[in-house]
Every structure is written in C-alpha cells, then in structure tokens.
Design a protein around this motif. Structure first.
Motif, PDB file in Angstrom:
ATOM      1  N   GLN A  42      -1.243  -9.582 -21.110  1.00 48.90           N
ATOM      2  CA  GLN A  42      -2.241  -8.512 -21.103  1.00 48.90           C
ATOM      3  C   GLN A  42      -1.912  -7.409 -20.097  1.00 48.90           C
ATOM      4  O   GLN A  42      -1.144  -7.599 -19.166  1.00 48.90           O
ATOM      5  N   ALA A  43      -2.569  -6.260 -20.336  1.00 47.33           N
ATOM      6  CA  ALA A  43      -2.545  -5.160 -19.374  1.00 47.33           C
ATOM      7  C   ALA A  43      -3.969  -4.944 -18.864  1.00 47.33           C
ATOM      8  O   ALA A  43      -4.933  -5.149 -19.604  1.00 47.33           O
ATOM      9  N   LEU A  44      -4.075  -4.551 -17.597  1.00 42.51           N
ATOM     10  CA  LEU A  44      -5.352  -4.112 -17.037  1.00 42.51           C
ATOM     11  C   LEU A  44      -5.399  -2.592 -17.174  1.00 42.51           C
ATOM     12  O   LEU A  44      -4.449  -1.899 -16.791  1.00 42.51           O
ATOM     13  N   ILE A  45      -6.499  -2.089 -17.748  1.00 41.45           N
ATOM     14  CA  ILE A  45      -6.609  -0.663 -18.079  1.00 41.45           C
ATOM     15  C   ILE A  45      -7.750  -0.039 -17.291  1.00 41.45           C
ATOM     16  O   ILE A  45      -8.873  -0.556 -17.294  1.00 41.45           O
ATOM     17  N   LYS A  46      -7.450   1.078 -16.609  1.00 42.77           N
ATOM     18  CA  LYS A  46      -8.522   1.907 -16.045  1.00 42.77           C
ATOM     19  C   LYS A  46      -9.079   2.715 -17.206  1.00 42.77           C
ATOM     20  O   LYS A  46      -8.378   3.530 -17.793  1.00 42.77           O
ATOM     21  N   VAL A  47     -10.319   2.436 -17.580  1.00 46.37           N
ATOM     22  CA  VAL A  47     -10.918   3.058 -18.767  1.00 46.37           C
ATOM     23  C   VAL A  47     -11.242   4.524 -18.469  1.00 46.37           C
ATOM     24  O   VAL A  47     -11.884   4.833 -17.463  1.00 46.37           O
ATOM     25  N   VAL A  48     -10.778   5.430 -19.338  1.00 45.62           N
ATOM     26  CA  VAL A  48     -11.114   6.851 -19.221  1.00 45.62           C
ATOM     27  C   VAL A  48     -12.195   7.208 -20.238  1.00 45.62           C
ATOM     28  O   VAL A  48     -13.131   7.947 -19.938  1.00 45.62           O
ATOM     29  N   ALA A  49     -12.082   6.676 -21.462  1.00 50.75           N
ATOM     30  CA  ALA A  49     -13.086   6.921 -22.506  1.00 50.75           C
ATOM     31  C   ALA A  49     -13.195   5.679 -23.388  1.00 50.75           C
ATOM     32  O   ALA A  49     -12.239   4.909 -23.510  1.00 50.75           O
ATOM     33  N   ALA A 311     -24.757   9.869 -37.245  1.00 47.35           N
ATOM     34  CA  ALA A 311     -23.561  10.401 -36.551  1.00 47.35           C
ATOM     35  C   ALA A 311     -22.508  10.840 -37.563  1.00 47.35           C
ATOM     36  O   ALA A 311     -22.360  10.247 -38.621  1.00 47.35           O
ATOM     37  N   ILE A 312     -21.813  11.908 -37.216  1.00 46.23           N
ATOM     38  CA  ILE A 312     -20.662  12.378 -38.002  1.00 46.23           C
ATOM     39  C   ILE A 312     -19.428  11.956 -37.218  1.00 46.23           C
ATOM     40  O   ILE A 312     -19.280  12.317 -36.053  1.00 46.23           O
ATOM     41  N   GLY A 313     -18.545  11.185 -37.840  1.00 48.20           N
ATOM     42  CA  GLY A 313     -17.381  10.718 -37.087  1.00 48.20           C
ATOM     43  C   GLY A 313     -17.825   9.764 -35.988  1.00 48.20           C
ATOM     44  O   GLY A 313     -18.693   8.918 -36.196  1.00 48.20           O
ATOM     45  N   LYS A 314     -17.261   9.895 -34.802  1.00 44.99           N
ATOM     46  CA  LYS A 314     -17.433   8.875 -33.767  1.00 44.99           C
ATOM     47  C   LYS A 314     -18.251   9.344 -32.558  1.00 44.99           C
ATOM     48  O   LYS A 314     -18.213  10.508 -32.181  1.00 44.99           O
ATOM     49  N   VAL A 315     -18.940   8.374 -31.976  1.00 45.63           N
ATOM     50  CA  VAL A 315     -19.689   8.582 -30.733  1.00 45.63           C
ATOM     51  C   VAL A 315     -18.855   7.990 -29.592  1.00 45.63           C
ATOM     52  O   VAL A 315     -18.512   6.804 -29.625  1.00 45.63           O
ATOM     53  N   VAL A 316     -18.533   8.840 -28.607  1.00 47.34           N
ATOM     54  CA  VAL A 316     -17.628   8.444 -27.521  1.00 47.34           C
ATOM     55  C   VAL A 316     -18.327   8.604 -26.173  1.00 47.34           C
ATOM     56  O   VAL A 316     -19.124   9.523 -25.982  1.00 47.34           O
ATOM     57  N   ILE A 317     -18.018   7.692 -25.245  1.00 45.10           N
ATOM     58  CA  ILE A 317     -18.512   7.731 -23.879  1.00 45.10           C
ATOM     59  C   ILE A 317     -17.388   8.206 -22.945  1.00 45.10           C
ATOM     60  O   ILE A 317     -16.289   7.648 -22.965  1.00 45.10           O
ATOM     61  N   HIS A 318     -17.667   9.264 -22.161  1.00 42.52           N
ATOM     62  CA  HIS A 318     -16.689   9.831 -21.223  1.00 42.52           C
ATOM     63  C   HIS A 318     -17.424  10.815 -20.317  1.00 42.52           C
ATOM     64  O   HIS A 318     -18.286  11.520 -20.788  1.00 42.52           O
TER      65      HIS A 318
END
Length: 321
Positions: A42-49, A311-318
């Motif tokens: 596995q990789a540890l990821i700093k989440v950006v979005a 929703a149209i397309g995707k809902v993203v958190i950032h």
C-alpha cells in the motif's frame, strides 16, 4: 504539489460515522483519528480531494452491514492526492507522486476503515494510477469509481464500435462517462441517452447523438431499438423493451429482473492507466456538479445534496484540511 508533505502526523482529521443511519444524523467530524498504517503493498496518501458516491450513503445507512467492517468508519472511495509513504513491495509509486484511484477493490467487502474523507488514507498499489497532468486534483478525484464502473460495464456486455447504446441517466456521475467512453473509446455507431429537459444540452456536449427527455418521452416506446442499454437509474424492466433481438441490458442498480446483467465494479488502477490517453487528450472529460467542490467542513451538506439525485456529474470535497 509535493511541498505539502511535511511530517506525517499520528492523528488526523476525518468524518466518521459511529453507527448506521442517515448521513445527516450520523456523520461526525473527528479531529483526532489515528492515522491508518500501511501494509507492504500500500501507499499512504495525503488526500487533496475526494468524491462522494451513492455507495457511501448506502453503506452508512446499513445496507451492507452483514459484510461491513466494525464501526466507527470513515466514508469515501474516490481519492486524489500525494503519496507520502510507500510499503516495501510498492514499485510503481514513490513519495511525492500525484495519484488517484478508488481505494476499495470491492465496494462492500473488505473496505477500508479510513476512507478518503480524511486528511490521509491508504490504498493498494494496484488500485492507484498517476494523476493525468492536465487534470486538477478536484477533477481527478471525481473519476475513479464512476469511470471504472462505466468502462467495465461496457466491457461486460462486449461493447464494440458497430453497436448502438442507450444510456439511462446520461447526466449522472456514471452515465456522463458511459456516453463519452462508448463514443470516444469504443467508437459506438450511435449513442442515445436520457435526462431531464434542462440537461439535454449537456448530453449533446458529451457526444450523445440522440438526447431523450424522459419527462416527455418513454424511451421504451421509441421505434428505434438498441444493441445495449446501460441502466444507471434502475429502470431495467423498461430497458428490456428498448433492446434489439439479442441485445443486452447492463445495470449498476439493484433490481429483481434476472434478464438484465447486474454489474458491480472491481477497482483497478490499470483501467485508469488504459484511459489516461483519452483523459489527457480531452476525449473523455470529468463532469463536475456546478456546486462542486464543497469544502471539507460542508461534507454533511454535500451528502444531503447528492441524496437529492439532482447532481449533474460528480460531487467533490476540496480542500481537505
């Protein structure tokens, strides 16, 4: 972007649910969640979005509790971020790489306790791909679960250039990508798609040859029939009346109909890599809801919006802290 990497903390901020129920009632912000440990692959990821998906609130409501992990859990499948640590077996990625993927190989079994709605998350190397250079983290986060579902569903029905397709729910997260992939990756001879009146122009922009307003027309009563119907809304019974002799219906929505092919994705970084040239050339584009991105502090509101099915397309958190 790799300059965001500093010391890796021992505890992180995340959204968690300690019990099952409606996301509005159960999701809680926790500023002190132990950071997930990585395994060798596995990789540890700093989440950006991170993007939200219907599977998130279905899981949170307890729909899959017989297969589920012990609570509390952090929701979130789709991630885009930066690798900050890799396990001993990881070959494809190094610290500082910008990556994206759906962190759960199977949507309901063996899911991660710490999903992508957290400052850091983990994923197996095989589930990740390098982020296309031309996409923002927000755009990249919107893609993995939906684009893999779109592509694998078409593969499942052996879709090919000479075949026609009707996409039910063409303006949604999966449907908007099915239209583009059917047209621009598989080279479909004819793409039809359904949406409400206000979204018909979007269907044309995505490449649909025949946009159908489902508020005014019954797609199953059209004289034209199709080789494949891709059902992203749960209308398989009606879809069976819209196929040619020998045609197939593939659905991603639970249904009681045995004649439609029920399909669930297997997360796979290789699919993202295969589609990378189409993403980088702009032949396949991520579709973001106009309200996206929601800030991390408004994750509960973002779920409420997703659950309206408008929703149209995707809902993203950032951004994520």
């Amino acid at each position: 972007m790799s300059n965001i990497i500093t010391t890796i903390p021992s505890h992180i901020k995340a959204w968690i649910y300690p019990e099952y129920g409606k996301t509005q009632d159960i999701l809680k912000f926790d500023p002190n969640v132990p950071i997930p440990l990585i395994k060798d692959d596995q990789a540890l990821i700093k989440v950006v979005a991170a993007a939200l998906n219907p599977i998130d609130y279905k899981r949170a409501s307890g729909n899959f509790k017989s297969f589920d992990i012990p609570l509390p859990a952090v929701p979130g499948y789709d991630v885009a971020g930066v690798v900050v640590k890799v396990g001993s077996q990881v070959k494809k990625f190094k610290v500082g790489d910008e990556v994206y993927g759906d962190i759960n190989e199977n949507a309901i079994r063996n899911v991660k306790t710490i999903g992508s709605l957290a400052e850091y998350t983990t994923a197996e190397e095989k589930l990740l791909a390098h982020k296309p250079n031309n996409l923002s983290f927000i755009e990249a986060a919107s893609l993995p679960l939906a684009i893999i579902t779109a592509y694998q569903g078409l593969e499942r029905v052996e879709f090919s250039a000479e075949k026609s397709i009707l996409v039910l729910g063409g303006a949604g997260g999966v449907g908007s990508l099915v239209i583009q992939i059917a047209k621009n990756v598989f080279g479909s001879s004819k793409v039809a798609a359904t949406a409400s009146t206000a979204k018909l122009e979007l269907l044309r922009e995505l490449g649909a040859d025949l946009p159908i307003d489902y508020t005014k027309e019954k797609f199953e009563e059209l004289p034209e029939k199709f080789d494949v119907v891709y059902d992203a809304v749960g209308e398989s019974e009606r879809a069976l009346k819209a196929i040619k002799e020998g045609g197939k219906v593939v659905t991603i929505v639970d249904h009681g109909n045995v004649s439609a092919i029920r399909f669930a994705l297997t997360s796979d970084g290789a699919v993202l890599e295969k589609l990378q040239p189409y993403l980088e050339s702009g032949k396949v584009k991520p579709i973001l809801d106009p309200k996206s991105p929601f800030p991390f502090s408004q994750t509960v509101e973002a779920f409420s919006y997703l659950e309206t099915n408008r929703a149209i397309g995707k809902v993203v958190i950032h951004p994520i802290p």
